[in-house]
Design a protein around this motif. Structure first.
Motif, PDB file in Angstrom:
ATOM      1  N   ALA A 176       0.833  -1.203   0.000  1.00  0.00           N
ATOM      2  CA  ALA A 176       0.000   0.000   0.000  1.00  0.00           C
ATOM      3  C   ALA A 176       0.869   1.255   0.000  1.00  0.00           C
ATOM      4  CB  ALA A 176      -0.928  -0.008   1.223  1.00  0.00           C
ATOM      5  N   LEU A 177       1.963   1.221   0.757  1.00  0.00           N
ATOM      6  CA  LEU A 177       2.874   2.365   0.772  1.00  0.00           C
ATOM      7  C   LEU A 177       3.524   2.545  -0.597  1.00  0.00           C
ATOM      8  CD1 LEU A 177       4.533   4.605   2.071  1.00  0.00           C
ATOM      9  CD2 LEU A 177       6.069   2.848   3.005  1.00  0.00           C
ATOM     10  N   ASN A 178       3.939   1.471  -1.221  1.00  0.00           N
ATOM     11  CA  ASN A 178       4.543   1.554  -2.549  1.00  0.00           C
ATOM     12  C   ASN A 178       3.572   2.152  -3.552  1.00  0.00           C
ATOM     13  OD1 ASN A 178       6.490   1.246  -4.517  1.00  0.00           O
ATOM     14  ND2 ASN A 178       6.061  -0.918  -4.865  1.00  0.00           N
ATOM     15  N   GLU A 179       2.306   1.767  -3.440  1.00  0.00           N
ATOM     16  CA  GLU A 179       1.290   2.315  -4.342  1.00  0.00           C
ATOM     17  C   GLU A 179       1.099   3.816  -4.117  1.00  0.00           C
ATOM     18  OE1 GLU A 179      -3.427   1.585  -5.494  1.00  0.00           O
ATOM     19  OE2 GLU A 179      -2.334   0.110  -4.293  1.00  0.00           O
ATOM     20  N   ARG A 180       1.102   4.247  -2.848  1.00  0.00           N
ATOM     21  CA  ARG A 180       0.969   5.687  -2.563  1.00  0.00           C
ATOM     22  C   ARG A 180       2.154   6.458  -3.127  1.00  0.00           C
ATOM     23  NH1 ARG A 180      -0.863   3.656   2.414  1.00  0.00           N
ATOM     24  NH2 ARG A 180       1.128   4.109   3.442  1.00  0.00           N
ATOM     25  N   LEU A 181       3.347   5.897  -2.996  1.00  0.00           N
ATOM     26  CA  LEU A 181       4.532   6.570  -3.533  1.00  0.00           C
ATOM     27  C   LEU A 181       4.450   6.701  -5.049  1.00  0.00           C
ATOM     28  CD1 LEU A 181       7.288   4.830  -1.383  1.00  0.00           C
ATOM     29  CD2 LEU A 181       6.923   7.302  -1.515  1.00  0.00           C
ATOM     30  N   GLU A 182       4.045   5.633  -5.719  1.00  0.00           N
ATOM     31  CA  GLU A 182       3.957   5.675  -7.177  1.00  0.00           C
ATOM     32  C   GLU A 182       2.890   6.663  -7.632  1.00  0.00           C
ATOM     33  OE1 GLU A 182       3.759   2.548 -10.894  1.00  0.00           O
ATOM     34  OE2 GLU A 182       2.745   2.035  -9.021  1.00  0.00           O
ATOM     35  N   THR A 183       1.741   6.665  -6.966  1.00  0.00           N
ATOM     36  CA  THR A 183       0.666   7.579  -7.333  1.00  0.00           C
ATOM     37  C   THR A 183       1.089   9.028  -7.151  1.00  0.00           C
ATOM     38  OG1 THR A 183      -1.007   5.964  -6.705  1.00  0.00           O
ATOM     39  CG2 THR A 183      -1.695   8.265  -6.813  1.00  0.00           C
ATOM     40  N   ALA A 184       1.732   9.319  -6.028  1.00  0.00           N
ATOM     41  CA  ALA A 184       2.162  10.695  -5.755  1.00  0.00           C
ATOM     42  C   ALA A 184       3.200  11.151  -6.757  1.00  0.00           C
ATOM     43  CB  ALA A 184       2.711  10.786  -4.339  1.00  0.00           C
ATOM     44  N   ASP A 185       4.135  10.272  -7.112  1.00  0.00           N
ATOM     45  CA  ASP A 185       5.188  10.669  -8.034  1.00  0.00           C
ATOM     46  C   ASP A 185       4.662  10.836  -9.451  1.00  0.00           C
ATOM     47  OD1 ASP A 185       6.948  10.753  -5.986  1.00  0.00           O
ATOM     48  OD2 ASP A 185       8.068   8.957  -6.523  1.00  0.00           O
ATOM     49  N   LEU A 186       3.657  10.041  -9.832  1.00  0.00           N
ATOM     50  CA  LEU A 186       3.037  10.248 -11.140  1.00  0.00           C
ATOM     51  C   LEU A 186       2.371  11.611 -11.210  1.00  0.00           C
ATOM     52  CD1 LEU A 186       1.465   6.754 -11.901  1.00  0.00           C
ATOM     53  CD2 LEU A 186       3.186   7.948 -13.270  1.00  0.00           C
ATOM     54  N   ALA A 187       1.739  12.006 -10.136  1.00  0.00           N
ATOM     55  CA  ALA A 187       1.078  13.310 -10.101  1.00  0.00           C
ATOM     56  C   ALA A 187       2.094  14.435 -10.218  1.00  0.00           C
ATOM     57  CB  ALA A 187       0.278  13.449  -8.806  1.00  0.00           C
ATOM     58  N   VAL A 188       3.231  14.277  -9.548  1.00  0.00           N
ATOM     59  CA  VAL A 188       4.270  15.308  -9.586  1.00  0.00           C
ATOM     60  C   VAL A 188       4.857  15.426 -10.980  1.00  0.00           C
ATOM     61  CG1 VAL A 188       6.599  15.853  -8.786  1.00  0.00           C
ATOM     62  CG2 VAL A 188       4.839  15.192  -7.157  1.00  0.00           C
ATOM     63  N   LYS A 189       5.093  14.280 -11.631  1.00  0.00           N
ATOM     64  CA  LYS A 189       5.728  14.299 -12.943  1.00  0.00           C
ATOM     65  C   LYS A 189       4.823  14.883 -14.007  1.00  0.00           C
ATOM     66  CE  LYS A 189       8.487  10.169 -12.083  1.00  0.00           C
ATOM     67  NZ  LYS A 189       8.615   8.728 -12.393  1.00  0.00           N
ATOM     68  N   GLY A 190       3.480  14.833 -13.775  1.00  0.00           N
ATOM     69  CA  GLY A 190       2.572  15.295 -14.815  1.00  0.00           C
ATOM     70  C   GLY A 190       2.692  14.429 -16.050  1.00  0.00           C
ATOM     71  N   SER A 191       2.827  13.109 -15.838  1.00  0.00           N
ATOM     72  CA  SER A 191       3.012  12.177 -16.935  1.00  0.00           C
ATOM     73  C   SER A 191       1.734  12.064 -17.748  1.00  0.00           C
ATOM     74  CB  SER A 191       3.391  10.806 -16.372  1.00  0.00           C
ATOM     75  OG  SER A 191       2.275  10.265 -15.705  1.00  0.00           O
TER      76      SER A 191
END
Length: 388
Positions: A39-54
């Protein structure tokens, strides 16, 4: 592609694969922690995708590259419960590119070195301001999004006094921490000098991490390491192979990482460390200028010690023999589990003439024999569970 050939993407899947292979037994507490790490890994990936604006950014929100705080995990419990194994599975699978997995004492030694360099730069005018901790924290945050610490423990007052300021800035910069420890946060730096000044760090820690106790009922290191394979003799390829297998079954890793323990203004080198286990050659421990205090320091950090290639000792290597005697005394006194490969049975390791060493080695041989017993292992387990 068959189900068995599908790539493993989560901690739960990798944990299940280890269970299926028979490498470990399923434990409900471990399985629950594996799910929390996913669950923590998923939160990290989701947050970083949002930051990157991918290209997937519209799913997660395009606004601003500022990272929202993500609570990490502080995993504590008795030795041998699988804390390090699960954290390492998480680290290997974590999608974060800027990640670092490090023994906590090694990290703090690096921080102290950086602070010293920053103070010098401030004095020379190369860094503005008068706070050496802020630029160090900023540099670490620029290098690392995810910090995974093994053996989180605080003994040194110099470390204790900077942790609050350092981690306040790291957490503000969005660094996420996952740590394993043998003690709960409230017991950190227990009985330490000026501990009242350290208490705000504990509250800070609990603000930014979820505290999880891993309370598995079984010490998996003891279950997976047969008693009759804790003392391997004679030396040779067969002993080396068995010791390698015991190490792998205990740690899940073919090799450990080199660790340097700061101690009394100098360093003690640990050639291989993995979680609560450390591995040495006889020469590393007994042919270098180490004393009883050094061995006690090592014993304070690791619940299981591997010592390889112990020779038969005579008057020609009397100094090494004396260090070996001190080493076994330290490990015995601290109830450390010992896995050893040796040239002979305990009562034949000393082949020198009668003298002080002969008398002292009788005690060493007796302790080596006892350390192979079920009773010693049980006493070691009880000592670990009570913090002894």
């Amino acid at each position: 592609m068959s189900q068995a050939e599908l790539p493993i993407r989560t901690v739960v899947e990798r944990y299940d694969a280890l269970v299926a292979r028979g490498s470990i037994d399923r434990d409900p507490a471990q399985a629950a922690l594996a799910a929390r790490l996913d669950a923590l890994n998923e939160r990290l990936e989701t947050a970083d995708l949002a930051v990157k604006g991918s290209s997937l950014g519209w799913l997660f929100g395009r606004k601003t590259p500022k990272r929202e705080p993500i609570r990490g995990l502080y995993i504590h419990g008795e030795v041998g419960r699988g804390k390090t194994m699960l954290m390492d599975l998480f680290f290997d699978l974590a999608h974060v590119k800027l990640k670092r997995r490090v023994h906590f004492h090694a990290f703090m030694a690096d921080v102290q070195g950086r602070i010293h360099a920053a103070r010098t730069a401030i004095l020379e005018g190369r860094i503005k301001g008068d706070d050496p901790i802020a630029p160090v924290a900023d540099a670490i945050a620029a290098e690392t999004r995810l910090l995974c610490f093994d053996e989180f423990a605080v003994y040194d007052i110099a470390d204790a006094m900077i942790l609050g300021r350092l981690f306040t800035r790291l957490f503000e910069k969005g660094v996420v921490m996952v740590a394993t420890s043998n003690v709960m946060p409230d017991r950190l730096y227990w009985d330490g000098l000026n501990r009242a000044l350290f208490l705000p760090f504990i509250e800070l820690l609990k603000t930014y991490v979820d505290v999880v106790r891993l309370s598995s009922a079984t010490d998996y290191r003891l279950e997976k390491t047969d008693l009759d394979r804790s003392y391997l003799t004679p030396l040779g390829p067969d002993a080396d192979m068995v010791l390698e297998e015991v190490w792998f079954r205990l740690t899940g890793h073919k090799r450990g990482a080199r660790v340097v323990l700061p101690f009394r203004g100098r360093s003690i080198e640990v050639p291989q460390a993995c979680g609560e286990a450390a591995r040495f050659d006889f020469r590393d421990l007994c042919e270098k200028p180490l004393g009883a205090a050094d061995y006690l320091e090592i014993a304070g950090h690791y619940g299981t010690i591997f010592v390889e290639h112990v020779p038969v000792m005579t008057a020609q290597n009397r100094n090494a023999a004396k260090r070996f005697i001190n080493l076994i005394d330290a490990l015995y006194d601290r109830h450390v589990r010992l896995v050893i490969s040796a040239a002979a049975e305990p009562d034949r390791l000393w082949a020198g003439e009668d003298g002080v060493e002969t008398f002292e080695f009788q005690r060493t041989a007796s302790r080596l024999t006892e350390m192979r017993s079920v009773e010693y292992i049980a006493a070691r387990k009880d000592a670990a569970s009570t913090g002894g």
